[in-house]
Design an enzyme around this catalytic site. Structure first.
Site, PDB file in Angstrom:
ATOM      1  N   GLY A  15       5.812  12.136  -4.095  1.00  0.00           N
ATOM      2  CA  GLY A  15       4.661  11.281  -3.880  1.00  0.00           C
ATOM      3  C   GLY A  15       5.009  10.140  -2.939  1.00  0.00           C
ATOM      4  O   GLY A  15       6.182   9.823  -2.709  1.00  0.00           O
ATOM      5  N   CYS A  16       3.972   9.505  -2.403  1.00  0.00           N
ATOM      6  CA  CYS A  16       4.194   8.430  -1.431  1.00  0.00           C
ATOM      7  C   CYS A  16       4.833   7.205  -2.082  1.00  0.00           C
ATOM      8  O   CYS A  16       5.866   6.708  -1.605  1.00  0.00           O
ATOM      9  CB  CYS A  16       2.885   8.067  -0.740  1.00  0.00           C
ATOM     10  SG  CYS A  16       1.497   7.734  -1.847  1.00  0.00           S
ATOM     11  N   TYR A  17       4.234   6.728  -3.171  1.00  0.00           N
ATOM     12  CA  TYR A  17       4.826   5.576  -3.856  1.00  0.00           C
ATOM     13  C   TYR A  17       6.249   5.868  -4.346  1.00  0.00           C
ATOM     14  O   TYR A  17       7.160   5.044  -4.163  1.00  0.00           O
ATOM     15  CB  TYR A  17       3.958   5.150  -5.038  1.00  0.00           C
ATOM     16  CG  TYR A  17       2.705   4.389  -4.685  1.00  0.00           C
ATOM     17  CD1 TYR A  17       2.755   3.193  -3.966  1.00  0.00           C
ATOM     18  CD2 TYR A  17       1.452   4.836  -5.118  1.00  0.00           C
ATOM     19  CE1 TYR A  17       1.601   2.480  -3.666  1.00  0.00           C
ATOM     20  CE2 TYR A  17       0.290   4.139  -4.824  1.00  0.00           C
ATOM     21  CZ  TYR A  17       0.367   2.956  -4.101  1.00  0.00           C
ATOM     22  OH  TYR A  17      -0.784   2.252  -3.810  1.00  0.00           O
TER      23      TYR A  17
ATOM     24  N   THR B 195       8.515   7.801  -3.163  1.00  0.00           N
ATOM     25  CA  THR B 195       9.490   7.849  -2.070  1.00  0.00           C
ATOM     26  C   THR B 195      10.048   6.463  -1.771  1.00  0.00           C
ATOM     27  O   THR B 195      11.268   6.255  -1.754  1.00  0.00           O
ATOM     28  CB  THR B 195       8.853   8.456  -0.809  1.00  0.00           C
ATOM     29  OG1 THR B 195       8.507   9.818  -1.063  1.00  0.00           O
ATOM     30  CG2 THR B 195       9.814   8.393   0.374  1.00  0.00           C
TER      31      THR B 195
ATOM     32  N   ILE C 247       7.468   2.186   4.035  1.00  0.00           N
ATOM     33  CA  ILE C 247       7.311   3.524   4.607  1.00  0.00           C
ATOM     34  C   ILE C 247       5.885   3.666   5.122  1.00  0.00           C
ATOM     35  O   ILE C 247       5.000   2.893   4.753  1.00  0.00           O
ATOM     36  CB  ILE C 247       7.586   4.650   3.584  1.00  0.00           C
ATOM     37  CG1 ILE C 247       6.559   4.607   2.432  1.00  0.00           C
ATOM     38  CG2 ILE C 247       9.002   4.594   3.055  1.00  0.00           C
ATOM     39  CD1 ILE C 247       6.597   5.818   1.516  1.00  0.00           C
TER      40      ILE C 247
END
Length: 342
Positions: A147-149, A151, A308
């Site tokens: 997932g984005c968070y 990472t 990111i």
């Protein structure tokens, strides 16, 4: 030249995959699927890729998984949809990189509790965070893209928990651009509501919380108390994560920076900044994770900041990084670009 299919190609992650793959010398996109837009020209939905590669010739298709015959498949589908698609592709021996959360958990009860879906059963998937699992990714057939968070959060704390120099309680405060909510507009992401505004959501119940926790526990080799709260920023792209933990011993900032530099010394896509302040513009449209801060207060609390691009390192860029590793390509292929600053 390897061939690629993108299942669910009309959203932001599908769009980002197309943009990055347009600059990839080792692959060609053969299929992009969509049920609702089947038959439409690819460049009608994604005009930004017009005249790139073979994209002018492509149309969206409504393909069943059984009819896909490419070397690699990216599943850019909502959570739950991959449960019906990935097992079929896996059985066919096709390399799959799944951008949903459906195969990120070995503990299926945890998945079902946080996602509210009944899982269809385990397959032999690998969690696709290259900086931690590169050797496993090389041998994988199904890669569960993080997932984005998670990472940004995991990378910000991995050196500290791996070296067992922080206490078990860790707090993450993350702020994301609106594109993280997906292509479909909602009340929350409607321009008048998000513009010139900032607010938290899912204060203690975001589904990325257990994903962050389980991965840090793997690195720590013990139980941790990981808390996570997200916020929505009035920007399009990016996630800024501020991580808080308490040091177990008296250790100086210079030593902390050295630990991070050593941990990530072979990681091209992780950049450690000693003095410069981390910001979103430094990573925008890039596959980099920038990490900095490393400040310690008088109570022994260490603060680490990561940034990111949620659509690149937090999704499609990391998926292509995983593909590069899996297929034996140069890991940087298609991704060798810095942040768009300003």
């Amino acid at each position: 030249m390897k061939t690629v299919s993108i299942i669910g190609g009309t959203g932001y992650t599908g769009s980002e995959l197309l943009g990055i793959l347009a600059n990839h010398k080792d692959v060609e996109v053969k299929n992009v699927t969509s049920r609702k837009d089947s038959g439409k020209k690819l460049t009608k939905i994604h005009p930004q890729v017009k005249n790139l590669k073979n994209y002018n010739e492509l149309e969206f298709k409504n393909l069943n998984p059984e009819n896909i015959d490419t070397d690699i498949v990216f599943c850019a589908t909502p959570h739950g949809a991959s449960l019906k698609i990935v097992p079929i592709l896996h059985e066919m021996g096709i390399n799959v990189i799944d951008l949903s959360g459906d195969y990120r958990f070995e503990d299926l009860e945890m998945y079902e509790a946080w996602y509210g879906l009944k899982h269809t059963g385990k397959i032999n998937s690998v969690y696709g965070l290259p900086e931690i699992y590169r050797e496993k990714i090389k041998k994988a057939n199904v890669i569960a893209n993080p997932g984005c968070y998670p990472t940004g959060a995991i990378l910000s704390m991995a050196p500290l928990v791996s070296n067992d120099i922080v206490e078990e309680r860790i707090i993450f405060d993350s702020k994301s651009g609106v594109s993280g909510a997906g292509v479909e507009a909602t009340e929350t992401t409607h321009f008048p509501n998000v513009n010139e505004n900032l607010g938290p959501y899912k204060l203690t119940k975001h589904r990325h919380s257990p994903e962050i926790g389980k991965e840090l526990e793997y690195l720590a080799e013990k139980s941790l108390k990981v808390s996570f709260t997200p916020h929505l920023l009035p920007v399009t792209r990016g996630i800024l994560t501020t991580a808080h933990a308490f040091l177990k011993e008296d250790i100086g900032r210079a030593d902390i920076v050295e630990i991070y530099e050593e941990f990530y010394k072979n990681e091209f896509f992780v950049r450690i900044y000693d003095e410069e302040m981390i910001s979103l513009t430094g990573v925008r449209s890039s596959n980099f994770c920038d990490i900095g801060g490393f400040e310690i207060d008088r109570f022994g609390r260490i603060v680490v900041v990561s940034a990111i691009d949620n659509l690149v390192k937090g999704a499609s860029g990391q998926a292509i990084q995983n593909m590069n590793i899996l297929m034996g390509f140069d890991e940087k292929e298609g991704l060798n670009i810095g942040g768009l600053r300003p």
